[in-house]
Scaffold this motif. Structure first.
Motif, short mmCIF file in Angstrom:
data_model
loop_
_atom_site.label_atom_id
_atom_site.label_comp_id
_atom_site.label_asym_id
_atom_site.label_seq_id
_atom_site.Cartn_x
_atom_site.Cartn_y
_atom_site.Cartn_z
N SER A 15 22.37 -42.92 -90.27
CA SER A 15 22.50 -44.34 -90.58
C SER A 15 23.74 -44.98 -89.99
O SER A 15 23.82 -46.21 -89.90
CB SER A 15 22.49 -44.55 -92.10
OG SER A 15 23.61 -43.93 -92.69
N ARG A 16 24.69 -44.20 -89.55
CA ARG A 16 25.91 -44.81 -89.01
C ARG A 16 25.72 -45.34 -87.58
O ARG A 16 26.61 -45.96 -87.03
CB ARG A 16 27.08 -43.85 -89.10
CG ARG A 16 26.99 -42.65 -88.19
CD ARG A 16 28.29 -41.81 -88.25
NE ARG A 16 28.00 -40.43 -87.93
CZ ARG A 16 28.17 -39.42 -88.77
NH1 ARG A 16 28.61 -39.63 -89.98
NH2 ARG A 16 27.88 -38.20 -88.39
N THR A 17 24.57 -45.06 -86.99
CA THR A 17 24.25 -45.59 -85.66
C THR A 17 22.92 -46.34 -85.73
O THR A 17 22.11 -46.08 -86.62
CB THR A 17 24.12 -44.45 -84.62
OG1 THR A 17 23.05 -43.60 -85.03
CG2 THR A 17 25.41 -43.66 -84.49
N PRO A 18 22.68 -47.26 -84.81
CA PRO A 18 21.39 -47.95 -84.80
C PRO A 18 20.25 -46.98 -84.48
O PRO A 18 20.45 -45.98 -83.80
CB PRO A 18 21.53 -48.98 -83.68
CG PRO A 18 22.99 -49.07 -83.39
CD PRO A 18 23.60 -47.77 -83.80
N GLN A 19 19.06 -47.30 -84.98
CA GLN A 19 17.88 -46.49 -84.65
C GLN A 19 17.69 -46.50 -83.14
O GLN A 19 17.65 -47.56 -82.52
CB GLN A 19 16.64 -47.05 -85.34
CG GLN A 19 15.39 -46.27 -85.02
CD GLN A 19 14.15 -46.86 -85.67
OE1 GLN A 19 14.23 -47.65 -86.60
NE2 GLN A 19 13.00 -46.48 -85.18
N PRO A 20 17.56 -45.32 -82.53
CA PRO A 20 17.44 -45.28 -81.07
C PRO A 20 16.03 -45.64 -80.58
O PRO A 20 15.06 -45.55 -81.32
CB PRO A 20 17.77 -43.83 -80.74
CG PRO A 20 17.30 -43.07 -81.95
CD PRO A 20 17.58 -43.98 -83.12
N THR A 21 15.98 -45.99 -79.32
CA THR A 21 14.72 -46.10 -78.58
C THR A 21 14.59 -44.81 -77.78
O THR A 21 15.54 -44.36 -77.16
CB THR A 21 14.77 -47.32 -77.65
OG1 THR A 21 14.87 -48.50 -78.46
CG2 THR A 21 13.52 -47.40 -76.77
N LEU A 22 13.40 -44.20 -77.84
CA LEU A 22 13.19 -42.90 -77.21
C LEU A 22 12.11 -42.99 -76.13
O LEU A 22 10.93 -43.14 -76.45
CB LEU A 22 12.76 -41.86 -78.26
CG LEU A 22 13.64 -41.71 -79.50
CD1 LEU A 22 12.99 -40.76 -80.50
CD2 LEU A 22 15.02 -41.21 -79.10
N PRO A 23 12.48 -42.89 -74.86
CA PRO A 23 11.45 -42.83 -73.82
C PRO A 23 10.83 -41.44 -73.78
O PRO A 23 11.51 -40.43 -73.92
CB PRO A 23 12.23 -43.13 -72.53
CG PRO A 23 13.64 -42.74 -72.85
CD PRO A 23 13.83 -42.88 -74.34
#
Length: 193
Positions: A15-23
């Motif tokens: 939660s301390r980082t934004p939800q990533p986008t995963l290619p």
């Protein structure tokens, strides 16, 4: 009384980082949900196949916007994570993949997915699940991912097999669907598989 082991994943790890986008590297993009996805999700849930294997229905786009809001906040609260599975070329919604039922201290979560009618038969669920499993196990450090599906859902069984989730057994009469109780296959992958 102190624990004798340390948490596999400490609170705040995600939660301390934004939800990533995963290619995926093969034409898919796993991205965070957006409110403007509501019409496509609502349309996907009008498909009778969705009603066969899911216990939820979508009565309106407004209801789906509420789901999307819940999905967005789940990451911040470390309750789970949901991604829209989109075509990397045109951002068309093809499905959803998720990690839910997190137990961070033990490094365990459950994988879930669905695809739109137009995306079925193209390997979308398998490619998205493979991408998610790599991220969760190899990059984040989850120890175990579980995947449950109705025994009668042969397509989901194929996805589990194609993505390296070993069949561990059958949970008898484990989930109530609209047509009655379903036995569920339990598949799992662990770090290092």
């Amino acid at each position: 009384m102190p624990y004798l082991t340390r948490p596999v994943l400490a609170a705040g790890t995600l939660s301390r980082t934004p939800q990533p986008t995963l290619p995926s590297g093969d034409g898919l993009l796993l991205r965070p949900w957006r409110a403007e996805d509501a019409p496509a999700v609502h349309a996907a849930f009008q498909d009778p196949v969705m009603h066969q294997w899911h216990v939820r229905a979508a009565d309106s786009e407004e209801e789906v916007r509420g789901w999307i809001s819940e999905w967005q906040h789940a990451w911040e609260q470390e309750r789970g994570v949901q991604w829209a599975v989109a075509d990397a070329a045109d951002d068309r919604l093809l499905g959803r993949v998720a990690l839910r039922e997190w137990v961070l201290g033990e490094g365990v979560a459950e994988v879930a997915y669905w695809t739109t009618a137009g995306a079925r038969g193209r390997g979308v669920a398998a490619r998205a699940t493979r991408t998610l499993a790599h991220w969760a196990l190899d990059e984040i450090g989850f120890q175990r991912l579980e995947l449950l599906h109705a025994v009668a859902n042969e397509a989901s069984c194929r996805v589990a097999q194609k993505t390296g989730f070993a069949l561990e057994g059958t949970k008898r009469r484990a989930v109530l669907h609209p047509d009655g109780w379903h036995d569920m296959h339990l598949h799992a992958r662990v770090r290092g598989d």
